[in-house]
Structure formats: C-alpha cells, structure tokens
Design a protein around this motif. Structure first.
Motif, PDB file in Angstrom:
ATOM      1  N   LYS A  69       0.847  -1.172   0.000  1.00 12.01           N
ATOM      2  CA  LYS A  69       0.000   0.000   0.000  1.00 12.01           C
ATOM      3  C   LYS A  69       0.897   1.240   0.000  1.00 12.01           C
ATOM      4  O   LYS A  69       1.900   1.285   0.710  1.00 12.01           O
ATOM      5  N   LYS A  70       0.547   2.223  -0.794  1.00  9.25           N
ATOM      6  CA  LYS A  70       1.358   3.430  -0.878  1.00  9.25           C
ATOM      7  C   LYS A  70       1.322   4.147   0.463  1.00  9.25           C
ATOM      8  O   LYS A  70       0.250   4.371   1.031  1.00  9.25           O
ATOM      9  N   ILE A  71       2.490   4.519   0.949  1.00  6.40           N
ATOM     10  CA  ILE A  71       2.602   5.166   2.251  1.00  6.40           C
ATOM     11  C   ILE A  71       2.704   6.669   2.048  1.00  6.40           C
ATOM     12  O   ILE A  71       3.437   7.145   1.181  1.00  6.40           O
ATOM     13  N   ASN A  72       1.966   7.386   2.869  1.00  6.62           N
ATOM     14  CA  ASN A  72       2.021   8.836   2.843  1.00  6.62           C
ATOM     15  C   ASN A  72       3.451   9.290   3.158  1.00  6.62           C
ATOM     16  O   ASN A  72       4.063   8.792   4.104  1.00  6.62           O
ATOM     17  N   PRO A  73       4.009  10.237   2.395  1.00  2.62           N
ATOM     18  CA  PRO A  73       5.399  10.658   2.626  1.00  2.62           C
ATOM     19  C   PRO A  73       5.653  11.200   4.033  1.00  2.62           C
ATOM     20  O   PRO A  73       6.712  10.960   4.612  1.00  2.62           O
ATOM     21  N   LYS A  74       4.684  11.918   4.577  1.00  2.50           N
ATOM     22  CA  LYS A  74       4.871  12.442   5.940  1.00  2.50           C
ATOM     23  C   LYS A  74       4.920  11.307   6.960  1.00  2.50           C
ATOM     24  O   LYS A  74       5.708  11.325   7.894  1.00  2.50           O
ATOM     25  N   ARG A  75       4.063  10.294   6.763  1.00  2.00           N
ATOM     26  CA  ARG A  75       4.074   9.140   7.655  1.00  2.00           C
ATOM     27  C   ARG A  75       5.406   8.415   7.556  1.00  2.00           C
ATOM     28  O   ARG A  75       5.973   7.977   8.553  1.00  2.00           O
ATOM     29  N   LEU A  76       5.911   8.297   6.325  1.00  2.00           N
ATOM     30  CA  LEU A  76       7.206   7.653   6.113  1.00  2.00           C
ATOM     31  C   LEU A  76       8.314   8.423   6.833  1.00  2.00           C
ATOM     32  O   LEU A  76       9.180   7.825   7.470  1.00  2.00           O
ATOM     33  N   GLN A  77       8.255   9.756   6.761  1.00  3.92           N
ATOM     34  CA  GLN A  77       9.238  10.581   7.467  1.00  3.92           C
ATOM     35  C   GLN A  77       9.173  10.335   8.969  1.00  3.92           C
ATOM     36  O   GLN A  77      10.208  10.224   9.636  1.00  3.92           O
ATOM     37  N   ARG A  78       7.967  10.255   9.511  1.00  2.00           N
ATOM     38  CA  ARG A  78       7.815  10.016  10.946  1.00  2.00           C
ATOM     39  C   ARG A  78       8.376   8.658  11.338  1.00  2.00           C
ATOM     40  O   ARG A  78       9.028   8.508  12.368  1.00  2.00           O
TER      41      ARG A  78
END
Length: 138
Positions: A69-78
């Motif tokens: 599932k594509k991960i939101n970039p901000k979530r990935l940063q966190r």
C-alpha cells in the motif's frame, strides 16, 4: 532494502536486508572501525550493489507478501525519525554503563532535593528568628 549499522562487540557491521521476488535475503558487511557518515554514503552509492551481486549465493527465504500500500510521505518521514531515535543493538557493557549513569542521576537528584529542602528550612528559620526579634523589640 534496509541497511542497519550496529556494533557486534568487536567490529561495526552493516546488516543489509533485501526483499525481492517474494524472498527475504540478508547480507552482512564488516566496516571494521566505526565508519564515518561519508564512508557509509560511499558504500551505499558505489559498492552496495556489487557486494550484493557477489554474495548472492543463497536463494533466500520465501515470504508471503501482501499488496504494498502506498505510504504517505509524511508518515514515512515520521517512521524514519522514530527508527533513528531508537537505540541500535548495543553490547552488555553499554547497558551496564547506562544503568550506572541512571543510578548516579538518581543519587544526584536525591542529594539536590535534600540540599534544597535544607536551604529552605534554613531560610525559614532565619525569617522566624527575625520576626521573634522584631516582636521583642530588638
């Protein structure tokens, strides 16, 4: 692909984890002494793929992979920031030093609290004595 650098007690090693074609593969690269950021960066950019190609002897462990599932970039940063904050694998000596440091901190805080309380009590006694002296007319 994930690269984790940790200290195994004697050397710094890089643990490379790779999932491709529904197979999990792990490689170990020995850095030796503590690697600087530039050394790690150079390894990742120039030597990593060659290292994997040369050491690709085992077929890997098959895994059942769910749809990615594509991960939101901000979530990935966190997530990345959270993983960086986590302590890496440490030795028993490191754990012992941390425990000793925590013990010293606790002792120091207890000592500081006691000194503050004694100082407050001393100041209070001086104020009480002054008020008694004023009451007596001195």
């Amino acid at each position: 692909m994930k690269l984790t650098i940790c200290y195994d007690g004697q050397f710094y090693i890089g643990l490379i984890e790779n999932i491709s074609e529904n197979k999990y593969k792990a490689y170990r690269y020995i850095f030796g002494k503590e690697p600087k950021d530039q050394e790690v960066y150079d390894f990742v950019n120039t030597n990593l793929l060659d290292f994997i190609k040369n050491n690709d002897k085992h077929s890997g462990i098959p895994i059942q992979q769910n749809k990615v599932k594509k991960i939101n970039p901000k979530r990935l940063q966190r997530k990345v920031a959270k993983e960086l904050k986590k302590p890496s694998i440490s030795t028993k000596a490191d754990e012992a030093l941390k425990a000793e440091l925590d013990l010293r901190k606790k002792e120091k805080s207890v000592t500081c609290k006691r000194l503050k309380e004694e100082r407050k009590e001393y100041i209070r006694n001086i104020k009480v004595q002054k008020s008694k002296n004023k009451h007596k007319g001195r």
